[in-house]
Scaffold this active site. Structure first.
Site, PDB file in Angstrom:
ATOM      1  N   TYR A  34      -4.082  -0.682  11.124  1.00 45.99           N
ATOM      2  CA  TYR A  34      -4.376  -0.296   9.755  1.00 45.99           C
ATOM      3  C   TYR A  34      -5.332   0.891   9.757  1.00 45.99           C
ATOM      4  O   TYR A  34      -6.346   0.894  10.455  1.00 45.99           O
ATOM      5  CB  TYR A  34      -5.011  -1.458   8.995  1.00 45.99           C
ATOM      6  CG  TYR A  34      -5.219  -1.135   7.538  1.00 45.99           C
ATOM      7  CD1 TYR A  34      -4.153  -1.127   6.654  1.00 45.99           C
ATOM      8  CD2 TYR A  34      -6.484  -0.799   7.065  1.00 45.99           C
ATOM      9  CE1 TYR A  34      -4.334  -0.801   5.340  1.00 45.99           C
ATOM     10  CE2 TYR A  34      -6.667  -0.466   5.742  1.00 45.99           C
ATOM     11  CZ  TYR A  34      -5.587  -0.467   4.875  1.00 45.99           C
ATOM     12  OH  TYR A  34      -5.766  -0.131   3.574  1.00 45.99           O
ATOM     13  N   ILE A  87       0.817  -1.210   0.000  1.00 48.10           N
ATOM     14  CA  ILE A  87       0.000   0.000   0.000  1.00 48.10           C
ATOM     15  C   ILE A  87       0.842   1.249   0.000  1.00 48.10           C
ATOM     16  O   ILE A  87       0.326   2.345   0.014  1.00 48.10           O
ATOM     17  CB  ILE A  87      -0.954   0.042   1.207  1.00 48.10           C
ATOM     18  CG1 ILE A  87      -0.187  -0.234   2.489  1.00 48.10           C
ATOM     19  CG2 ILE A  87      -2.088  -0.942   1.016  1.00 48.10           C
ATOM     20  CD1 ILE A  87      -1.028  -0.078   3.721  1.00 48.10           C
ATOM     21  N   ASP A 147       7.220  16.704  11.313  1.00 49.31           N
ATOM     22  CA  ASP A 147       6.813  16.446   9.937  1.00 49.31           C
ATOM     23  C   ASP A 147       5.290  16.351   9.826  1.00 49.31           C
ATOM     24  O   ASP A 147       4.763  15.415   9.245  1.00 49.31           O
ATOM     25  CB  ASP A 147       7.468  15.167   9.413  1.00 49.31           C
ATOM     26  CG  ASP A 147       7.463  15.132   7.886  1.00 49.31           C
ATOM     27  OD1 ASP A 147       7.226  16.193   7.274  1.00 49.31           O
ATOM     28  OD2 ASP A 147       7.684  14.057   7.315  1.00 49.31           O
ATOM     29  N   ASP A 161      -7.412   3.440   7.071  1.00 48.79           N
ATOM     30  CA  ASP A 161      -7.850   3.287   5.686  1.00 48.79           C
ATOM     31  C   ASP A 161      -7.299   4.349   4.734  1.00 48.79           C
ATOM     32  O   ASP A 161      -6.911   4.043   3.622  1.00 48.79           O
ATOM     33  CB  ASP A 161      -9.380   3.326   5.653  1.00 48.79           C
ATOM     34  CG  ASP A 161      -9.984   2.343   6.625  1.00 48.79           C
ATOM     35  OD1 ASP A 161     -10.223   1.203   6.232  1.00 48.79           O
ATOM     36  OD2 ASP A 161     -10.181   2.700   7.812  1.00 48.79           O
ATOM     37  N   HIS A 162      -7.288   5.577   5.177  1.00 50.60           N
ATOM     38  CA  HIS A 162      -6.960   6.642   4.231  1.00 50.60           C
ATOM     39  C   HIS A 162      -5.905   7.554   4.822  1.00 50.60           C
ATOM     40  O   HIS A 162      -5.692   7.567   6.019  1.00 50.60           O
ATOM     41  CB  HIS A 162      -8.195   7.495   3.939  1.00 50.60           C
ATOM     42  CG  HIS A 162      -9.434   6.708   3.727  1.00 50.60           C
ATOM     43  ND1 HIS A 162      -9.704   6.075   2.541  1.00 50.60           N
ATOM     44  CD2 HIS A 162     -10.453   6.429   4.558  1.00 50.60           C
ATOM     45  CE1 HIS A 162     -10.867   5.445   2.648  1.00 50.60           C
ATOM     46  NE2 HIS A 162     -11.337   5.630   3.859  1.00 50.60           N
TER      47      HIS A 162
END
Lengths: 734, 251
Positions: free
Chosen positions: A409, A327, A454, A411-412
């Site tokens: 995890y 990903i 960052d 998603d976006h």
């Protein structure tokens, strides 16, 4: 004698820097938040809390007596246990018999050596002999000191034990034996077989609490899965419940725990309080012995990291996961989506590539691991585990095996969402909700003493439930006020604050606030606020909106390295409100204005921003769930493809617009150059593209969407900004 | 057995090395030699005892609670710990430089390693794996500095004096196994106690506590603390007879 000359030499060095170091380090108390030993606390704190509870019950008795009181029947190491054991069950009697047998053995050997092992007394004699002969080597510890220590120490020990004997006679009527009595075995009253008790050969006597004291009423048992303390009283600015309050106590670990059921009376350490009241009991058998360890009640100094999830830490290996797709391309390797085969949980595996590493395990990865192990917050991406190819130690030594950081995890990422305008829309409440979460995460990071360095949209992840997580702490570091200079080559250019652009090396948390401010505007406009090509261009763009930097309202400006060479073509007035009041709610503009304050001293802090009316007045229940593309994760393989084609285009045509910007950007240099952020000597973050980094909307869905620029990279070198800036100055400012 | 990197003292009698045939004295000697390498090579690289050398020493001791000296040579593990501690504490040294310093200072020991850099990086993987990536290590110095402010009855000179002596003890305590059996804060207490004893200071005890540390650490009587101190004193005695790595060769 050998007193390790090195250390002593350093000792002298240090004297001068003593106070400075102290200052530095005090910062990091808060920086290393919840790191008491979970298990330790679990085993130990029962005692600790019992003691305290008792203290609270008869608070008139001095603690010393209390301790003695509950300690005397069994605790004493020095003999006398036989007389105390009378009232006990047969099993206890048997135990004490066996104990006596061992005691007598020991006492025989003891009487020979007068409380000291033969070896010890021998060495002490030797050292005395040496002293008299007078050897030469001297550092801070000169040789005679050993003998002196030994002598004094020995003397004091024996006199102490004499004293102790007296004391005991005074305070504890039950103990009649003299202090010179032999050591006894500790008595464990918690139903443990004697065989499980080791003889007290250790210098930790295996003391336990007496059984005579009725155990304090235990709180209702916690659900077995709950290892972490339940939510403390709501922290001041909406901090996560899962955090212990110790995280927020800046100086020591002592925190009063107000809302806990059996409230420990005064200051108690978080762990003690938390564990005693809700760590599920009984303990695993192997922990029982550890109960007899001394119990630290008040933590001092920096304790080692003790993440809340330590029980599940480092328990899995790669076989537990089924890799799905790649990903993204992370800082130090590919990122894969995977599924935990046992729990079915989705995770992101961030591979740490070691093949081409000249410096072993990349320092960025080490930094990220070290920091994420200390940060536990709902708005910071969770590092769940680290796994390794399933190989033996020998193979591990020989082959460059892969390590994988296991993240939850998400998603976006936010840039993916912002740029897929057709797919995702935000209303102002949703933006407020997301931004509030960002500020909460950021406030937490700052509170624990770190700088993220960052913050930008591609490092902000959002899951399908609308929860926001700050990711990628590869550039983060512990921050200590005025302790040392930090590289100013951090933060992606577009999100970089003016003080960094002007070469400041003593920056603080305000730099992250600026970045977040840039993001606030970007969430409404859906394009970067200041997308400069280079540092001076960036400053120019900032000045156009935020006004030109001016020593009148930013006195420290004149001390910044680049200020003197910084010539402004013209001065701009601040017009941030005028520019954004049509796009954003009035209160949001007010917050934006405060976050994009040029002077870092006057810039709002993340903590205060959370109290800003716009954030504070958000009614969480009225926020509609964001309609996120459930079918499509907004960071995907084709984003890479997209980037590649953009790069190709740029290389081929000399580029225009975004693409050329991307390549001419300082990132190019940071990618090729050496890059350790602290000493500038390792070469770890070649491509600081990001975990889940994807700035590209689904290509298949929106082919006409122009490829956005790859987010500029945080340049990483130390102190070479002057060199890099030179070429740009004439173009823009002379 | 071990909880949170603190082992019981019994574990010290059955370390992997001892199980593989080493005697306890040999093991302690090997540990001292490894730490000596860390300390000397660290000094050559301008590493400070606090934090880099201190952290490296803790890694080293922990590593050999899990692996044997027979299987992993102490000289490579030592520089590997130093290398990793540098990275963790944000004072990174290049692997090449660490190895170079090692070869320069101890040619007899390191000359046999043709690919020292690779060996170090290989060991680093094992080390990280063994340490379970628990890289953040607390050192006694921080607690000591906190205790410095907690004796209002002592004069400034007295406490400064005692703390400096305790500091030296802490510097030298890395040669002992104290750090795998005792929490950093307790090491600080023990060695400050030792410093008080050496100087003949008697801290005023408050609240009738039996010891000045009783408010902070319970269940820890004076004799246990004394035993901890003796571990360090034993080190001085042992190395006085025979300095560690006197002839720059491993035993």
């Amino acid at each position: 004698m050998e007193t390790s000359p090195g250390s002593s030499a350093h000792e002298r060095d240090r004297k001068s820097g003593y106070h400075r170091e102290h200052r530095e380090r005090t910062r990091s108390h808060s920086a290393s938040p919840s790191r008491f030993y979970a298990k330790d606390k679990r085993s130990g704190s029962r005692q600790g809390t019992r003691g305290r509870e008792r203290e609270s019950r008869d608070s008139l008795t001095p603690p010393y007596k209390q301790q003695r009181g509950w300690g005397s029947p069994t605790v004493s190491r020095k003999g006398g246990s036989s007389s105390r054991n009378h009232g006990r069950s047969d099993s206890h009697r048997k135990k004490s018999k066996e104990r006596k047998r061992r005691e007598s053995k020991r006492s025989r050997s003891r009487s020979r050596s007068r409380h000291r092992s033969p070896r010890r007394s021998g060495s002490s004699k030797k050292s005395k002999r040496r002293n008299s002969s007078g050897s030469s080597s001297s550092d801070l510890m000169d040789t005679s000191l050993i003998g002196e220590i030994k002598k004094k120490h020995g003397d004091i020990r024996s006199s102490k034990s004499r004293k102790r004997g007296k004391k005991r006679r005074k305070h504890s009527s039950t103990s009649e034996e003299s202090s010179s009595g032999p050591d006894t075995l500790p008595v464990h009253n918690n139903g443990m077989a004697l065989t499980a008790v080791p003889p007290p050969t250790s210098f930790f006597p295996h003391h336990t609490l007496p059984s005579q004291i009725p155990p304090p009423p235990m709180p209702p048992p916690a659900p077995p899965t709950q290892l972490i303390a339940p939510p403390p009283p709501p922290p001041p600015f909406g901090m996560p419940p899962s955090l212990g309050p110790s995280v927020y106590s800046s100086t020591t670990a002592s925190v009063s725990f107000i809302a806990l059921p059996p409230a420990p009376p005064t200051t108690t350490s978080y762990y003690d309080a938390a564990s005693s009241s809700r760590i599920p009991l009984p303990l695993p058998p192997e922990n029982k012995r550890m109960q007899s360890r001394p119990v630290i009640i008040t933590r001092r100094g920096i304790t080692s990291a003790r993440p809340a999830d330590s029980d599940s830490w480092y328990k899995t290996n790669l076989q537990h996961y089924e890799m799905l797709d790649q990903i993204g391309e992370g800082t130090y390797g590919q990122v894969y989506k995977a599924v935990n085969k046992v729990t079915g949980e989705q995770v992101a595996l961030k591979r740490v590539r070691l093949e081409n590493e000249k410096e072993g395990f990349p320092i960025t990865a080490i930094r990220e691991i070290k920091i994420l192990r200390q940060l536990h917050h709902k708005n910071i991406v969770r590092l769940m585990d680290i796994v390794i190819d399933d190989i033996s130690m020998d193979e591990l030594k020989k082959t460059r095996a892969n390590f994988y950081l296991v993240f939850e995890y998400v998603d976006h990422d936010l840039i993916g969402l912002l740029e897929s305008k057709e797919l995702v829309e935000f209303n102002k409440d949703q933006i407020c909700s997301l931004f509030k979460q960002l500020l909460e995460g950021l406030a937490y990071i700052h509170h624990t003493g770190f700088l993220h360095r960052d913050i930008k949209c591609s490092n902000i992840l959002v899951n399908n439930k609308g929860e926001l997580k700050i990711a990628d702490l590869g550039l983060a570091r512990l921050w200590q006020k005025e302790s040392r200079l930090y590289t100013n080559r951090v933060i992606t250019l577009w999100y970089r604050p003016p003080e960094l652009l002007l070469g400041d090396e003593r920056y603080g948390p305000a730099i992250d606030v600026w970045s977040a401010g840039c993001m606030l505007g970007e969430m409404f406009t859906r394009k970067p606020l200041f997308n400069g090509n280079n540092e001076m261009g960036q400053l120019e763009l900032i000045s156009k909106t935020c006004g030109s930097p001016n020593p009148d309202f930013w006195p420290e400006l004149t001390e910044l390295p680049v200020w003197n060479s910084f010539k402004q073509r013209r001065t701009y007035q601040r017009r941030i409100r005028e520019e954004y009041e049509h796009i954003m709610p009035r209160e949001a503009v007010d917050l934006l204005d405060k976050m994009l304050t040029l002077n870092p001293e006057r810039r709002i802090t993340a903590k205060d921003a959370l109290l800003h009316p716009w954030i504070r007045n958000l009614d969480a229940s009225s926020v509609q769930p964001i309609k996120l593309p459930q079918h499509q994760d907004c960071h995907e393989m084709w984003s890479k493809k997209q980037k590649r084609s953009a790069r190709l285009k740029a290389d081929g045509s000399g580029g225009s617009g975004h693409s050329s910007r991307a390549t001419s950007h300082p990132r190019a240099s940071s990618a090729s150059g050496s890059s350790s952020k602290t000493n500038g000597n390792s070469s770890n973050n070649h491509h600081h593209s990001h975990h889940h980094a994807s700035s590209v909307p689904p290509l298949a869905v929106h082919p006409p969407h122009p490829p956005p620029p790859p987010p500029p990279q945080p340049p990483a070198m130390e102190n070479n900004h002057h060199v890099q800036q030179q070429p740009y100055q004439p173009v823009f400012f002379k | 057995m071990m909880v949170d990197w603190i082992w019981s003292l019994d574990s010290l009698k059955a370390t992997p090395s001892i199980q593989a045939g080493l005697t306890k004295e040999q093991e302690l000697l090997y540990r001292r030699e490894g730490i000596k390498l860390i300390s000397e090579i660290g000094n050559a690289l301008n590493c400070k005892p606090r934090p880099t050398i201190g952290v490296a020493a803790v890694y080293f001791h922990r590593f050999y609670m899990l692996h044997s000296f027979q299987k992993f040579s102490r000289e490579v593990t030592a520089i590997c710990c130093l290398f990793l501690a540098g990275k963790v504490e944000d004072f990174p040294k290049k692997c090449k430089d660490v190895c170079q310093a090692a070869v320069t200072h101890y040619p007899d020991i390191y000359v046999k390693y043709q690919n020292l850099v690779d060996d170090v990086m290989g060991t680093e993987r094992v080390l990280l794996h063994s340490l379970k990536f628990d890289l953040q290590v607390g050192l006694p110095y921080d607690a000591l500095l906190e205790y410095k402010t907690m004796f209002p009855d002592m004069s400034r000179e007295q406490i400064t004096d005692a703390v400096q002596i305790a500091w030296t003890f802490i510097n030298d305590s890395i040669y002992t196994t104290l750090c795998v059996t005792t929490e950093p804060q307790m090491i600080a207490i023990a060695l400050l106690h030792l410093a008080f004893t050496v100087k003949g200071y008697k801290p005023v005890q408050q609240n009738m506590d039996p010891c000045w540390w009783s408010a902070d650490v319970s269940n820890w009587p004076q004799e246990s603390v004394d035993k901890a101190c003796h571990l360090v004193l034993d080190f001085y005695a042992a190395t006085k007879e025979q300095p560690v790595l006197n002839d720059k060769r491993l035993s």
